[in-house]
Design a protein around this motif. Structure first.
Motif, PDB file in Angstrom:
ATOM      1  N   HIS A 112       0.856  -1.193   0.000  1.00  0.00           N
ATOM      2  CA  HIS A 112       0.000   0.000   0.000  1.00  0.00           C
ATOM      3  C   HIS A 112       0.888   1.238   0.000  1.00  0.00           C
ATOM      4  O   HIS A 112       1.510   1.577   0.996  1.00  0.00           O
ATOM      5  CB  HIS A 112      -0.918   0.037   1.216  1.00  0.00           C
ATOM      6  N   ASP A 114       1.389   5.388  -1.984  1.00  0.00           N
ATOM      7  CA  ASP A 114       0.586   6.537  -2.407  1.00  0.00           C
ATOM      8  C   ASP A 114       0.146   6.424  -3.866  1.00  0.00           C
ATOM      9  O   ASP A 114      -0.681   7.213  -4.327  1.00  0.00           O
ATOM     10  CB  ASP A 114       1.382   7.835  -2.220  1.00  0.00           C
ATOM     11  N   ASP A 115       0.717   5.459  -4.592  1.00  0.00           N
ATOM     12  CA  ASP A 115       0.414   5.307  -6.019  1.00  0.00           C
ATOM     13  C   ASP A 115      -0.294   3.981  -6.259  1.00  0.00           C
ATOM     14  O   ASP A 115       0.339   2.919  -6.218  1.00  0.00           O
ATOM     15  CB  ASP A 115       1.709   5.367  -6.833  1.00  0.00           C
ATOM     16  N   PRO A 116      -1.591   3.992  -6.512  1.00  0.00           N
ATOM     17  CA  PRO A 116      -2.329   2.738  -6.718  1.00  0.00           C
ATOM     18  C   PRO A 116      -1.859   1.943  -7.930  1.00  0.00           C
ATOM     19  O   PRO A 116      -1.916   0.712  -7.924  1.00  0.00           O
ATOM     20  CB  PRO A 116      -3.784   3.199  -6.882  1.00  0.00           C
ATOM     21  N   ASP A 119       1.097   0.006  -6.958  1.00  0.00           N
ATOM     22  CA  ASP A 119       0.669  -1.128  -6.140  1.00  0.00           C
ATOM     23  C   ASP A 119       0.087  -2.237  -7.006  1.00  0.00           C
ATOM     24  O   ASP A 119       0.328  -3.430  -6.753  1.00  0.00           O
ATOM     25  CB  ASP A 119      -0.371  -0.680  -5.106  1.00  0.00           C
ATOM     26  N   GLN A 160      -9.682  -2.970  -5.876  1.00  0.00           N
ATOM     27  CA  GLN A 160      -9.711  -1.871  -4.912  1.00  0.00           C
ATOM     28  C   GLN A 160      -8.676  -0.802  -5.236  1.00  0.00           C
ATOM     29  O   GLN A 160      -8.881   0.379  -4.926  1.00  0.00           O
ATOM     30  CB  GLN A 160      -9.493  -2.403  -3.499  1.00  0.00           C
ATOM     31  N   GLU A 161      -7.570  -1.212  -5.861  1.00  0.00           N
ATOM     32  CA  GLU A 161      -6.583  -0.211  -6.269  1.00  0.00           C
ATOM     33  C   GLU A 161      -7.170   0.710  -7.334  1.00  0.00           C
ATOM     34  O   GLU A 161      -6.868   1.911  -7.358  1.00  0.00           O
ATOM     35  CB  GLU A 161      -5.311  -0.884  -6.782  1.00  0.00           C
ATOM     36  N   THR A 162      -8.003   0.174  -8.208  1.00  0.00           N
ATOM     37  CA  THR A 162      -8.607   1.026  -9.242  1.00  0.00           C
ATOM     38  C   THR A 162      -9.618   1.994  -8.637  1.00  0.00           C
ATOM     39  O   THR A 162      -9.921   3.027  -9.245  1.00  0.00           O
ATOM     40  CB  THR A 162      -9.309   0.186 -10.324  1.00  0.00           C
ATOM     41  N   GLN A 163     -10.143   1.681  -7.460  1.00  0.00           N
ATOM     42  CA  GLN A 163     -11.087   2.590  -6.809  1.00  0.00           C
ATOM     43  C   GLN A 163     -10.403   3.847  -6.280  1.00  0.00           C
ATOM     44  O   GLN A 163     -11.072   4.810  -5.915  1.00  0.00           O
ATOM     45  CB  GLN A 163     -11.807   1.873  -5.664  1.00  0.00           C
ATOM     46  N   ARG A 164      -9.092   3.831  -6.255  1.00  0.00           N
ATOM     47  CA  ARG A 164      -8.329   5.010  -5.856  1.00  0.00           C
ATOM     48  C   ARG A 164      -8.035   5.919  -7.050  1.00  0.00           C
ATOM     49  O   ARG A 164      -7.373   6.952  -6.912  1.00  0.00           O
ATOM     50  CB  ARG A 164      -7.019   4.590  -5.190  1.00  0.00           C
ATOM     51  N   LEU A 165      -8.516   5.522  -8.232  1.00  0.00           N
ATOM     52  CA  LEU A 165      -8.289   6.282  -9.454  1.00  0.00           C
ATOM     53  C   LEU A 165      -9.602   6.908  -9.934  1.00  0.00           C
ATOM     54  O   LEU A 165     -10.691   6.415  -9.629  1.00  0.00           O
ATOM     55  CB  LEU A 165      -7.738   5.371 -10.553  1.00  0.00           C
ATOM     56  N   ARG A 172     -13.109   0.614 -14.287  1.00  0.00           N
ATOM     57  CA  ARG A 172     -12.472  -0.171 -13.226  1.00  0.00           C
ATOM     58  C   ARG A 172     -12.570  -1.666 -13.526  1.00  0.00           C
ATOM     59  O   ARG A 172     -11.614  -2.419 -13.337  1.00  0.00           O
ATOM     60  CB  ARG A 172     -13.142   0.111 -11.874  1.00  0.00           C
TER      61      ARG A 172
END
Length: 259
Positions: A112, A114-116, A119, A160-165, A172
């Motif tokens: 985890h 700062d950059d999804p 990750d 879930q990483e794509t949900q940070r974009l 997504r």
């Protein structure tokens, strides 16, 4: 290299995992009518040992080598000792695949930053490394999410990483499926059994590749200008490096899409 497509199958007819677990005893054995089987002494294995040995057979011989009888013999029991834990070969394959991906899920638990997208790359590379030497796994990973909780959780983890974009739900879904599909398909493609003459020892891998590149160089350059341009790259390429380059291209496109 030909990219093998990867598919995800959602089987609505498969018993829910929680129902399946409830129908088993506390040690993972199957019970009739959902009753506890703790008083049974029929099986001498554990579900963990059954799956570990199944994965070992799959790694050695591929899916064709894994049969209930072969597994029972290897564990030192009869076929009934395997059916005590799984309904049949297909469930065994699904659970064996899921047990491998459980290790991947555990390995990326603390990823985890700062950059999804970074990750996602870390998770994808970890997943690839676990699969590349197991060509059988590509066909069974995420095949049946009703009996593969860890596989579904890994798909969820990437999603879930794509949900940070800044993406739409459709974007997504496409991004997550593209990453998973690229990992599974590339790993399966790279893990294919070598040509029959290489397996038989009639020619070495190095000589087989050299013969292929010689054939490419002999092609008419006017008709195959691209092949002539990259033939030296092909001759000395590293499969893992090629995978990572392709993954970086995919994720670079996702970064652009997310703005």
């Amino acid at each position: 290299m030909t990219q093998a497509p990867a598919s995800m199958w959602w089987d609505e007819n498969v018993t829910d995992r929680t129902t399946t677990d409830a129908a088993r005893g506390e040690d993972g054995r199957r019970g009739r009518g959902g009753r506890s089987t703790r008083t049974k002494e029929r099986a001498s294995h554990s579900l963990e040992s059954v799956l570990a040995e199944a994965v070992a057979i799959l790694d050695e011989s591929g899916a064709q080598g894994l049969t209930i009888r072969a597994l029972a013999t290897r564990l030192g029991g009869g076929a009934a000792s395997i059916y005590w834990y799984v309904s049949g070969r297909e469930e065994l394959l699904d659970l064996a695949a899921d047990s491998v991906l459980a290790g991947v899920l555990e390995a990326v638990a603390d990823v985890h930053s700062d950059d999804p997208i970074d990750d996602m790359r870390t998770i994808a590379v970890t997943m690839f490394d676990a699969i590349v030497d197991r060509p059988w796994l590509g066909a069974y990973a995420l095949r049946n999410t009703g009996t593969q909780p860890h596989s579904l959780a890994l798909y969820e983890r990437i999603g879930q990483e794509t949900q940070r974009l800044a993406l739409t739900s459709r974007q997504r879904f496409h991004a997550t499926s593209a990453v998973v599909g690229f990992v599974l398909g590339t790993a399966a493609d790279m893990g294919q059994e070598p040509p029959a003459e290489v397996v038989a020892g009639e020619i070495s891998r190095v000589d087989y590749l050299r013969r292929a590149t010689d054939q490419w160089r002999a092609l008419d350059e006017a008709s195959f200008p691209f092949v002539h341009e990259i033939v030296d790259e092909f001759a000395g390429h590293d499969d893992t490096d090629q995978f990572r380059a392709g993954l970086d291209l995919l994720l670079a496109g996702l970064r652009l899409q997310a703005g």
